[in-house]
Design a protein around this motif. Structure first.
Motif, PDB file in Angstrom:
ATOM      1  N   LYS A  13       0.857  -1.192   0.000  1.00 20.60           N
ATOM      2  CA  LYS A  13       0.000   0.000   0.000  1.00 20.60           C
ATOM      3  C   LYS A  13       0.891   1.239   0.000  1.00 20.60           C
ATOM      4  O   LYS A  13       1.735   1.391   0.885  1.00 20.60           O
ATOM      5  CB  LYS A  13      -0.901   0.013   1.232  1.00 20.60           C
ATOM      6  N   LEU A  20       5.931   3.041   1.683  1.00 23.90           N
ATOM      7  CA  LEU A  20       5.270   1.852   1.145  1.00 23.90           C
ATOM      8  C   LEU A  20       5.009   0.890   2.304  1.00 23.90           C
ATOM      9  O   LEU A  20       5.924   0.517   3.033  1.00 23.90           O
ATOM     10  CB  LEU A  20       6.180   1.180   0.112  1.00 23.90           C
ATOM     11  N   LYS A  21       3.756   0.520   2.473  1.00 22.70           N
ATOM     12  CA  LYS A  21       3.389  -0.387   3.569  1.00 22.70           C
ATOM     13  C   LYS A  21       3.359  -1.810   3.035  1.00 22.70           C
ATOM     14  O   LYS A  21       2.622  -2.110   2.088  1.00 22.70           O
ATOM     15  CB  LYS A  21       2.016   0.027   4.087  1.00 22.70           C
ATOM     16  N   ASP A  23       3.128  -4.595   5.257  1.00 26.84           N
ATOM     17  CA  ASP A  23       2.987  -5.360   6.496  1.00 26.84           C
ATOM     18  C   ASP A  23       2.136  -6.617   6.330  1.00 26.84           C
ATOM     19  O   ASP A  23       1.978  -7.374   7.280  1.00 26.84           O
ATOM     20  CB  ASP A  23       2.475  -4.472   7.632  1.00 26.84           C
ATOM     21  N   THR A  24       1.605  -6.851   5.140  1.00 31.89           N
ATOM     22  CA  THR A  24       0.876  -8.109   4.933  1.00 31.89           C
ATOM     23  C   THR A  24       1.797  -9.289   4.668  1.00 31.89           C
ATOM     24  O   THR A  24       1.382 -10.433   4.764  1.00 31.89           O
ATOM     25  CB  THR A  24      -0.090  -8.018   3.720  1.00 31.89           C
ATOM     26  N   LEU A  26       5.800  -8.809   4.924  1.00 37.77           N
ATOM     27  CA  LEU A  26       7.221  -8.639   5.254  1.00 37.77           C
ATOM     28  C   LEU A  26       7.502  -8.174   6.673  1.00 37.77           C
ATOM     29  O   LEU A  26       8.323  -8.771   7.363  1.00 37.77           O
ATOM     30  CB  LEU A  26       7.875  -7.675   4.245  1.00 37.77           C
ATOM     31  N   ASN A  27       6.842  -7.096   7.110  1.00 35.38           N
ATOM     32  CA  ASN A  27       7.296  -6.563   8.395  1.00 35.38           C
ATOM     33  C   ASN A  27       6.247  -6.485   9.511  1.00 35.38           C
ATOM     34  O   ASN A  27       6.427  -5.758  10.483  1.00 35.38           O
ATOM     35  CB  ASN A  27       8.023  -5.217   8.203  1.00 35.38           C
ATOM     36  N   HIS A  28       5.209  -7.294   9.392  1.00 34.48           N
ATOM     37  CA  HIS A  28       4.299  -7.485  10.540  1.00 34.48           C
ATOM     38  C   HIS A  28       3.703  -8.891  10.418  1.00 34.48           C
ATOM     39  O   HIS A  28       3.933  -9.743  11.258  1.00 34.48           O
ATOM     40  CB  HIS A  28       3.234  -6.404  10.577  1.00 34.48           C
ATOM     41  N   GLN A  29       2.962  -9.112   9.348  1.00 35.01           N
ATOM     42  CA  GLN A  29       2.629 -10.485   8.970  1.00 35.01           C
ATOM     43  C   GLN A  29       3.703 -10.953   7.988  1.00 35.01           C
ATOM     44  O   GLN A  29       4.107 -10.203   7.094  1.00 35.01           O
ATOM     45  CB  GLN A  29       1.247 -10.541   8.322  1.00 35.01           C
ATOM     46  N   ILE A  30       4.180 -12.176   8.187  1.00 33.28           N
ATOM     47  CA  ILE A  30       5.230 -12.737   7.332  1.00 33.28           C
ATOM     48  C   ILE A  30       4.636 -13.833   6.464  1.00 33.28           C
ATOM     49  O   ILE A  30       3.896 -14.686   6.955  1.00 33.28           O
ATOM     50  CB  ILE A  30       6.361 -13.335   8.201  1.00 33.28           C
ATOM     51  N   PRO A  32       5.629 -17.003   4.820  1.00 31.49           N
ATOM     52  CA  PRO A  32       6.792 -17.902   4.872  1.00 31.49           C
ATOM     53  C   PRO A  32       7.280 -18.421   3.514  1.00 31.49           C
ATOM     54  O   PRO A  32       8.501 -18.406   3.282  1.00 31.49           O
ATOM     55  CB  PRO A  32       6.329 -19.040   5.804  1.00 31.49           C
ATOM     56  N   MET A  35       9.307 -15.726   1.982  1.00 34.72           N
ATOM     57  CA  MET A  35      10.593 -15.563   2.675  1.00 34.72           C
ATOM     58  C   MET A  35      11.574 -16.652   2.249  1.00 34.72           C
ATOM     59  O   MET A  35      12.763 -16.408   2.102  1.00 34.72           O
ATOM     60  CB  MET A  35      10.412 -15.618   4.196  1.00 34.72           C
ATOM     61  N   SER A  60      12.503  -6.931  11.381  1.00 31.94           N
ATOM     62  CA  SER A  60      12.008  -7.379  10.078  1.00 31.94           C
ATOM     63  C   SER A  60      13.072  -8.014   9.198  1.00 31.94           C
ATOM     64  O   SER A  60      12.749  -8.663   8.204  1.00 31.94           O
ATOM     65  CB  SER A  60      11.356  -6.209   9.335  1.00 31.94           C
ATOM     66  N   ALA A  63      13.536 -12.717   9.316  1.00 35.57           N
ATOM     67  CA  ALA A  63      12.960 -13.780   8.470  1.00 35.57           C
ATOM     68  C   ALA A  63      13.776 -13.982   7.183  1.00 35.57           C
ATOM     69  O   ALA A  63      14.217 -15.112   6.916  1.00 35.57           O
ATOM     70  CB  ALA A  63      11.485 -13.481   8.184  1.00 35.57           C
TER      71      ALA A  63
ATOM     72  N   ILE B  62      10.315 -14.805  16.217  1.00 32.11           N
ATOM     73  CA  ILE B  62      10.062 -14.744  14.776  1.00 32.11           C
ATOM     74  C   ILE B  62      10.586 -15.978  14.044  1.00 32.11           C
ATOM     75  O   ILE B  62       9.875 -16.561  13.212  1.00 32.11           O
ATOM     76  CB  ILE B  62      10.668 -13.447  14.176  1.00 32.11           C
ATOM     77  N   MET B  66       8.071 -18.431  12.116  1.00 31.99           N
ATOM     78  CA  MET B  66       8.060 -18.485  10.656  1.00 31.99           C
ATOM     79  C   MET B  66       8.275 -19.898  10.162  1.00 31.99           C
ATOM     80  O   MET B  66       7.642 -20.336   9.199  1.00 31.99           O
ATOM     81  CB  MET B  66       9.114 -17.580  10.066  1.00 31.99           C
ATOM     82  N   LEU B  70       5.816 -22.049   7.836  1.00 33.94           N
ATOM     83  CA  LEU B  70       6.224 -22.608   6.544  1.00 33.94           C
ATOM     84  C   LEU B  70       5.725 -24.044   6.408  1.00 33.94           C
ATOM     85  O   LEU B  70       5.208 -24.432   5.358  1.00 33.94           O
ATOM     86  CB  LEU B  70       7.750 -22.552   6.419  1.00 33.94           C
ATOM     87  N   ALA B  76       2.759 -16.093   9.538  1.00 34.42           N
ATOM     88  CA  ALA B  76       3.197 -15.830  10.917  1.00 34.42           C
ATOM     89  C   ALA B  76       3.174 -14.322  11.136  1.00 34.42           C
ATOM     90  O   ALA B  76       3.686 -13.564  10.309  1.00 34.42           O
ATOM     91  CB  ALA B  76       4.607 -16.372  11.122  1.00 34.42           C
ATOM     92  N   ILE B  77       2.564 -13.917  12.226  1.00 37.23           N
ATOM     93  CA  ILE B  77       2.461 -12.488  12.549  1.00 37.23           C
ATOM     94  C   ILE B  77       3.289 -12.217  13.794  1.00 37.23           C
ATOM     95  O   ILE B  77       3.178 -12.954  14.773  1.00 37.23           O
ATOM     96  CB  ILE B  77       0.988 -12.098  12.836  1.00 37.23           C
ATOM     97  N   PHE B  78       4.112 -11.190  13.771  1.00 37.19           N
ATOM     98  CA  PHE B  78       4.780 -10.839  15.028  1.00 37.19           C
ATOM     99  C   PHE B  78       4.201  -9.563  15.610  1.00 37.19           C
ATOM    100  O   PHE B  78       4.115  -8.535  14.949  1.00 37.19           O
ATOM    101  CB  PHE B  78       6.310 -10.772  14.917  1.00 37.19           C
ATOM    102  N   ARG B  80       4.255  -6.296  17.619  1.00 35.17           N
ATOM    103  CA  ARG B  80       5.315  -5.294  17.755  1.00 35.17           C
ATOM    104  C   ARG B  80       5.326  -4.707  19.158  1.00 35.17           C
ATOM    105  O   ARG B  80       4.287  -4.489  19.754  1.00 35.17           O
ATOM    106  CB  ARG B  80       5.105  -4.180  16.734  1.00 35.17           C
ATOM    107  N   THR B  86       4.227   2.895   9.825  1.00 35.28           N
ATOM    108  CA  THR B  86       3.161   2.507   8.897  1.00 35.28           C
ATOM    109  C   THR B  86       2.096   1.644   9.587  1.00 35.28           C
ATOM    110  O   THR B  86       1.280   1.028   8.941  1.00 35.28           O
ATOM    111  CB  THR B  86       3.739   1.718   7.700  1.00 35.28           C
ATOM    112  N   PHE B 113      -5.011  -8.761  10.622  1.00 35.23           N
ATOM    113  CA  PHE B 113      -4.338 -10.054  10.500  1.00 35.23           C
ATOM    114  C   PHE B 113      -4.824 -11.136  11.457  1.00 35.23           C
ATOM    115  O   PHE B 113      -4.468 -12.303  11.293  1.00 35.23           O
ATOM    116  CB  PHE B 113      -2.823  -9.876  10.637  1.00 35.23           C
TER     117      PHE B 113
END
Lengths: 195, 195
Positions: A13, A20-21, A23-24, A26-30, A32, A35, A60, A63, B62, B66, B70, B76-78, B80, B86, B113
């Motif tokens: 987003k 650029l968000k 978080d779906t 990379l950096n909140h929800q991952i 796998p 990754m 972040s 992972a 994390i 993760m 997988l 997987a959600i971490f 914060r 953001t 999430f």
């Protein structure tokens, strides 16, 4: 990296021309499997670099760094932003300034885990102003370790970090380079650095 | 889990009767193949629980979260500990008190999430006083999500967290339960909960 760019287009987003968000995935929800693919791509690009350690920064970067470590068969170390109870001295430290948060954090890595015998790959989720990478480079230099290069998931090519680090002769491999976030739209850079 | 217990015996450092340092493989330097095995073990134990999401807390949760994600094929959600630029509103939040650091952090998870349609597995690196897990349970309850259980890499069985959470009828699977760190030695609990 097509899979990553497709994901950015699909799920990223654009919050402003700078932000650029993601978080779906990379950096909140991952995500796998993504990754895993990212780790494999970093491992492929640096497979001949003789890497012995991957160094990233919490949270972040963990992972993608671990997944690259899994494929390359080397440990992944995450620099801490806050000192832990069981990690008090015997540390390399460096200052990292965040322009977006307007604060400076001290990051630290145990002297046990990066030494002059190591060849290090730095991995991080974003490259924008390059301050986090500079902090990690500082630590690697303090440890007299060899640097193989820097692997970045998403580089904001319109911010100065990438240029600044490449100017030092350091190899930077970014899996997606964003040329612009103008008009609420993600535009990627073309060229040899991007696949 | 034998592989993990062997690693704790081999590389863990008993700093006091309460503190076990495992920063060579879990919470500073990460051992990727061990994390993969840990993820597979969590996935095996919870394979019939209908899990749709894994929730952990930054940073040391994390890697195992993760890897479990997988194998189970779920994100997987971490949570914060600090709000990101953001990730400002539209959040579930909970307070987590750290007895060891004597500080209270607010943790947060985006409402996007974790929803009432999810069945959540909580994963964390350590279980001691249980405060982090309580914070995550609070968030899962706020989201009206279903809880499958809690997966812990290392439980300090001599501290109250595990008992407190199991008393609520919650399934807790700890891959290594430490009965004591007395005399500078790691003693594991025996019994059905440990393999």
């Amino acid at each position: 990296m097509k899979l990553l760019k497709d994901k950015i287009i699909q799920d990223g987003k654009v919050l402003s021309k700078d932000v650029l968000k993601v978080d779906t995935f990379l950096n909140h929800q991952i995500d796998p499997p993504l990754m895993k693919a990212i780790g494999e791509e970093f491992a492929e690009r640096f497979k001949d670099a003789g890497i012995t350690k991957i160094v990233t920064i919490e949270s972040s970067g963990i992972a993608p760094a671990m997944m690259a470590g899994l494929v390359l068969g080397v440990p992944a170390i995450f620099a801490r932003k806050r000192k832990s109870l069981t990690l008090i001295d015997h540390l390399y430290t460096a200052s990292v300034h965040s322009f977006t948060k307007d604060e400076t954090n001290e990051i630290s890595v145990s002297k046990d885990f990066v030494t002059c015998d190591d060849t290090v790959l730095i991995i991080d989720d974003f490259l924008a102003n390059g301050q986090a990478v500079l902090g990690l480079l500082d630590i690697i230099e303090q440890a007299s370790a060899k640097l193989a290069g820097v692997g970045i998931v998403i580089e904001k090519g319109f911010q100065p970090g990438g240029k600044m680090i490449r100017k030092q002769g350091i190899r930077v491999e970014s899996l997606a380079i964003i040329a612009s976030l103008e008009d609420g739209k993600v535009t990627f850079s073309e060229g040899a650095a991007v696949r």
